[in-house]
Each structure stands twice: as C-alpha cells, then as structure tokens.
Design a protein around this motif. Structure first.
Motif, PDB file in Angstrom:
ATOM      1  N   SER A 179       0.825  -1.207   0.000  1.00  0.00           N
ATOM      2  CA  SER A 179       0.000   0.000   0.000  1.00  0.00           C
ATOM      3  C   SER A 179       0.860   1.258   0.000  1.00  0.00           C
ATOM      4  O   SER A 179       0.569   2.229  -0.709  1.00  0.00           O
ATOM      5  CB  SER A 179      -0.920  -0.005   1.219  1.00  0.00           C
ATOM      6  OG  SER A 179      -1.660   1.182   1.310  1.00  0.00           O
ATOM      7  N   ASN A 182       2.333   1.793  -3.415  1.00  0.00           N
ATOM      8  CA  ASN A 182       1.334   2.372  -4.323  1.00  0.00           C
ATOM      9  C   ASN A 182       1.110   3.848  -4.026  1.00  0.00           C
ATOM     10  O   ASN A 182       0.952   4.659  -4.941  1.00  0.00           O
ATOM     11  CB  ASN A 182       0.017   1.601  -4.197  1.00  0.00           C
ATOM     12  CG  ASN A 182       0.107   0.191  -4.750  1.00  0.00           C
ATOM     13  OD1 ASN A 182       0.953  -0.075  -5.608  1.00  0.00           O
ATOM     14  ND2 ASN A 182      -0.725  -0.705  -4.272  1.00  0.00           N
ATOM     15  N   ARG A 186       1.772   6.982  -6.556  1.00  0.00           N
ATOM     16  CA  ARG A 186       0.783   7.999  -6.895  1.00  0.00           C
ATOM     17  C   ARG A 186       1.318   9.391  -6.584  1.00  0.00           C
ATOM     18  O   ARG A 186       1.097  10.342  -7.346  1.00  0.00           O
ATOM     19  CB  ARG A 186      -0.515   7.745  -6.125  1.00  0.00           C
ATOM     20  CG  ARG A 186      -1.314   6.568  -6.617  1.00  0.00           C
ATOM     21  CD  ARG A 186      -2.724   6.587  -6.066  1.00  0.00           C
ATOM     22  NE  ARG A 186      -2.725   6.540  -4.610  1.00  0.00           N
ATOM     23  CZ  ARG A 186      -2.829   5.430  -3.902  1.00  0.00           C
ATOM     24  NH1 ARG A 186      -2.922   4.271  -4.512  1.00  0.00           N
ATOM     25  NH2 ARG A 186      -2.843   5.480  -2.582  1.00  0.00           N
TER      26      ARG A 186
END
Length: 372
Positions: A179, A182, A186
């Motif tokens: 997580s 990611n 982003r």
C-alpha cells in the motif's frame, strides 16, 4: 517424575535389605528388583529423547507394564506397588482420557482380586488400608494427568495462535508495504509528474519566445525555476508525510494556483470553510487538484480553470472545472484518473468526472468526515 519414583523405590529396597529387614529377600530377587527398576529408568530416558507418536507411546506403556510386573514379582516388601499409579498416568497423558481411566479401573480390580486371594476372602484391616491408598493414588494420578493434558493442549493452542498471529503480522506488513509503495507511486505521479509537465511547458514557451520576446522568455524561465523549487518543496513535504507532520490543504492549494496562474492559463481558487484536519484526507484532495490542473494544461488546452474547495458539511469537497476541449470519460482509463479514484477510495471518498468533447471537464472529489 517417573524416574524419581523409580529411584526412590530402588533406594528404599536397598536400605531395606542393607538394614537386615528382609531376611527372606534372596540375592536373586534383589537383583531382579534392581534390574527391573534400572530398565524402567532406561525406558524413561528413551521416551524423553525420542518424539512421541501414539503407537510409540502405546509400545512404551506396554513395556512399562511388563517391567513393573517383573519388579513386583521380586519385591517381597511391596514397595513397588506405588509405581502402579504411573501406568494410568502415562496412558491418560499419551493415549487419552478413556485409556487412562480404563487402566486405573483395571488395576483397582486386579488389586481387589489379589487381596482376596491373599486373605482368603477374610477382612484384613491392613489389606483394606493398602487398597484404599492405592485407590487414592490412582485417583490423584488420573486427576494430575488430566491437568497436565489440559496444560499441554493449552500450550499447543497458544503456540498455534502465536504462529497464526506471526503469519498475520507478516501478511499485514506485506500489505502495508504494498500500500505504501502504491501511495508513493501515486505521489510521484501526481506531484513530481505535475511539476515536470509545468516546467516542460514553461521551457517550451521560453524557447518559442527567445528570439521574438526575450522578456517573456525570461519570465517563463523564472516560472520554470519557481516550479522546480515547488517540486523540491513537495518532495520534502512527502517526506514530512512519513513523519506525520501537519498539512494545510488551503495553503497548499494557494501555492499550487499561484505557481500555475499566468496570462495563458488562468486559475481561480475559491476556498469556503475551515481547513481539513489530519493528513490523509487533505493530501488526497490536494493530489486530485494537482492532477486535474496538470491534465487541464497538458491535454485539454484550457484557458481558464476554477478550483473550489468547501468544507461546511459532512464531506470535504474539491471541484476543479476547466473550459478545455473535454473528452469521453468512459473511453479514458489513464493512470491519473485511476490514481485519483484509488486514493479517494482508500479513504471512503469518491471522484466523479463529468466531461464531453468540446464542453470542458469537471472533476468533483469528496472525502467523508469519518475518514478525516
């Protein structure tokens, strides 16, 4: 425990003979008595060193029973009777409750039959006392074995729970790491990518006006330099996010708009309501604004963009609307839009994209108060 009992009975027998209290105890019987107890000690050592299985435990239990009968047959004083309590104990511990209680009952019945044969069926207080003590010893042994079994079962359950907890913690750590990767991906796309796009546009403008209008080219270079400075500042802010430093959405939006607003790309900001507390919610909304402005400048050829933020109800809402060329949202699946939706979905928020060719684009993102 078993080995200590064997040694105690052995030393008692040796003392009994050495003190002259066993005139009828022959040397052969004493040798069988001591050899049988020594063999039982060896059995305990073998059992302790080798992992147990049910068949292995049953085999050793049978060996113990045979050796106990050998010892008892050579024991003229009857000291070895105390060792019979070990048989139901081992049976209960390794073969189960039914086996332990059944063997205890068998030994009680055998003791009654043996006592009846010795006394000829006549009452004998000493025999009754011995039977009573044997019964008490067997009952205590079964109870002890029950407690030991429950403790072992609890320990095994605790070990399994620890293993499951460790595996769960490892899985959570892996998911958390994924997580976080990611999220960083982003952030890099939304922050650094946005600023690199702006720098690229400003440098292209400087190159185009270098000969015709040097002052405009100089301003574009200066804007590119300021954008690079903001990019560096946002990288530092991303590092600060890892340290849980505070984040002001209103201040970040003002800085973002100030860096992008120029005669060819007008950006108007409207902030209504207090700042959003916390870090995850406001940063997610900021990244949506950053991505929407980047797309408006790079892809939509927009001349005017309106950025509105309001935080008056249950949801904090950010709206970015441009007058660009527009597009078909259902036909577009770029990384930027997917990143917006993933970022907001992780907080229980939503992103709505309204656009059509030639009609501009409106992006509305909201974060619920519970996520903030």
């Amino acid at each position: 425990m078993a080995s200590l009992l064997y040694i105690a009975v052995m030393l008692t027998g040796i003392y009994y003979v050495g003190a002259g209290l066993a005139p009828d105890w022959s040397g052969r019987e004493l040798a069988i008595f001591l050899a049988g107890l020594a063999a039982l000690l060896v059995v305990e050592q073998v059992d302790w060193r080798r992992p147990r299985s049910r068949n292995w435990a049953a085999s050793l239990l049978l060996v113990r029973m045979v050796l106990l009968e050998v010892v008892h047959s050579a024991d003229g004083a009857g000291f070895s009777r105390a060792l019979y309590v070990l048989v139901p104990f081992f049976a209960y511990l390794y073969l189960g409750r039914a086996a332990g209680i059944s063997l205890a009952a068998v030994y009680v019945v055998a003791a009654l039959i043996r006592a009846s044969a010795v006394t000829g069926g006549k009452p004998d207080p000493e025999v009754v006392s011995d039977l009573f003590m044997l019964f008490i010893g067997l009952a205590l042994t079964v109870a002890t074995a029950s407690i030991a079994t429950e403790q072992r079962r609890s320990r095994l359950q605790a070990e399994r729970l620890v293993e499951e907890l460790t595996a769960t913690q490892q899985r959570v750590a892996e998911l958390s790491a994924a997580s976080e990767r990611n999220r960083l991906a982003r952030d890099i796309h939304d922050s650094v990518g946005h600023h690199l796009t702006a720098i690229s546009v400003q440098l292209a403008k400087a190159e185009a006006f270098r000969e015709r209008d040097p002052s405009t080219a100089d301003r574009a270079v200066a804007d590119a330099r300021r954008t690079a400075g903001r990019a560096l500042r946002e990288v530092r802010e991303s590092v600060g996010a890892l340290r849980a430093e505070p984040f002001s959405l209103a201040a970040a939006l003002y800085a973002l708009v100030e860096g992008l607003d120029d005669p060819d790309f007008r950006v108007v900001l409207d902030v209504d309501g207090p700042d959003v507390p916390g870090r995850a919610g406001p940063e997610a909304l900021y990244r949506v604004a950053q991505e929407a402005l980047t797309n408006a400048r790079r892809h939509a050829d927009a001349g005017l963009v309106r950025v509105a933020f309001r935080n008056a109800g249950d949801d904090a809402v950010l709206e970015v609307e441009d007058d660009g060329r527009g597009f078909e949202p259902d036909a577009t699946s770029g990384g930027g839009l997917s990143g917006m939706r993933e970022r907001l979905a992780a907080l229980g928020g939503t992103v709505r994209v309204e656009s059509s060719p030639g009609q501009g684009t409106r992006i509305t993102a909201s974060v619920p108060a519970a996520a903030r």
